[in-house]
Enzyme design. Structure first.
Site, PDB file in Angstrom:
ATOM      1  N   THR A  53      41.415  47.771  42.505  1.00  0.00           N
ATOM      2  CA  THR A  53      42.101  47.894  41.363  1.00  0.00           C
ATOM      3  C   THR A  53      42.488  49.425  41.518  1.00  0.00           C
ATOM      4  O   THR A  53      41.837  50.449  41.985  1.00  0.00           O
ATOM      5  CB  THR A  53      41.290  47.879  40.144  1.00  0.00           C
ATOM      6  N   GLY A  63      42.608  52.222  39.274  1.00  0.00           N
ATOM      7  CA  GLY A  63      41.783  53.460  39.143  1.00  0.00           C
ATOM      8  C   GLY A  63      40.529  53.508  39.941  1.00  0.00           C
ATOM      9  O   GLY A  63      40.078  54.654  40.219  1.00  0.00           O
ATOM     10  N   CYS A  64      40.064  52.310  40.250  1.00  0.00           N
ATOM     11  CA  CYS A  64      38.659  52.469  41.138  1.00  0.00           C
ATOM     12  C   CYS A  64      38.886  52.841  42.278  1.00  0.00           C
ATOM     13  O   CYS A  64      37.886  53.580  42.959  1.00  0.00           O
ATOM     14  CB  CYS A  64      37.968  50.701  41.159  1.00  0.00           C
ATOM     15  N   THR A  65      39.906  52.604  43.039  1.00  0.00           N
ATOM     16  CA  THR A  65      40.237  53.182  44.331  1.00  0.00           C
ATOM     17  C   THR A  65      40.571  54.535  44.313  1.00  0.00           C
ATOM     18  O   THR A  65      40.149  55.302  44.951  1.00  0.00           O
ATOM     19  CB  THR A  65      41.754  52.460  44.670  1.00  0.00           C
TER      20      THR A  65
END
Length: 218
Positions: free
Chosen positions: A108, A110-112
């Site tokens: 996703t 933000g997670c990346t």
């Protein structure tokens, strides 16, 4: 505690229009949620380039917090599988500072961004003698199939918390009315005591800044 909702007379009238008033909105027309140029602030969600909202596999994510880890406490121990399918226990890192960050899901936006920010500052974490551990609801197989760690050259451990057992035990709050797993980071000192709890869903890179500040003061 019961809660009440106050509505103005104008708002009530708009909710219950009279038969003689003209409708303000035609129900036959669809309202686009996003346009092609739109960008989401919900960094744990995946949006398609259409007028529809695509909710990832954790759209039904709801978890009851069975406990809450506070600053100054020793969090519950855990044993989970990493991206290579190997078993990793928190006790393995005893004697050194540990950064444990919970994130919604691999790949996703933000997670990346958050994972790559930890990667880019990893030498600073090493200099502080700290280990970095990322935990998400993704299965170990999913971590491996997606090659999230390999694709973005992540030098730290990613763990699979299927069933959200550890998330519940640590008391990580969810976002977006319980549909989005929370993004929360903990810093444990050499004794395993929590020295920082940082929660920020919409500015993933801030987790790295706040974490390094507390590590430098330990």
């Amino acid at each position: 505690m019961a809660s009440s909702l106050s509505l103005s007379s104008h708002t009530v009238a708009s909710l219950f229009p009279s038969h003689t008033s003209k409708p303000q909105l035609s129900l036959s027309k669809s309202i686009p949620i996003l346009t092609k140029s739109s960008q989401s602030q919900f960094h744990g969600l995946k949006f398609s380039h259409s007028s529809s909202l695509s909710i990832p596999r954790f759209s039904t994510f709801k978890t009851s917090i069975s406990a809450k880890v506070n600053k100054g406490a020793v969090p519950p121990a855990f044993t989970l599988k990493d991206q290579d399918g190997k078993t990793v226990s928190l006790s393995k890192f005893k004697g050194k500072p540990v950064v444990v960050y919970f994130y919604p899901a691999d790949e996703t936006p933000g997670c990346t961004k958050q994972a790559c920010a930890f990667r880019d500052s990893y030498e600073k974490f090493k200099k502080a003698g700290a280990e970095v551990i990322g935990i998400s609801v993704d299965s170990a197989e999913s971590h491996k199939d997606k090659n999230f760690a390999k694709k973005y050259r992540l030098p730290f451990t990613l763990l699979s918390d299927e069933g959200n057992k550890v998330r519940k035990e640590w008391g990580v709050p969810s976002d977006l009315f319980g549909t989005l797993p929370g993004r929360q980071t903990y810093v444990l000192d050499k004794k395993g005591v929590v020295q920082l709890i940082y929660n920020n869903q919409f500015q993933p890179e801030k987790h790295i800044d706040e974490t390094l500040k507390i590590l430098q003061s330990l």
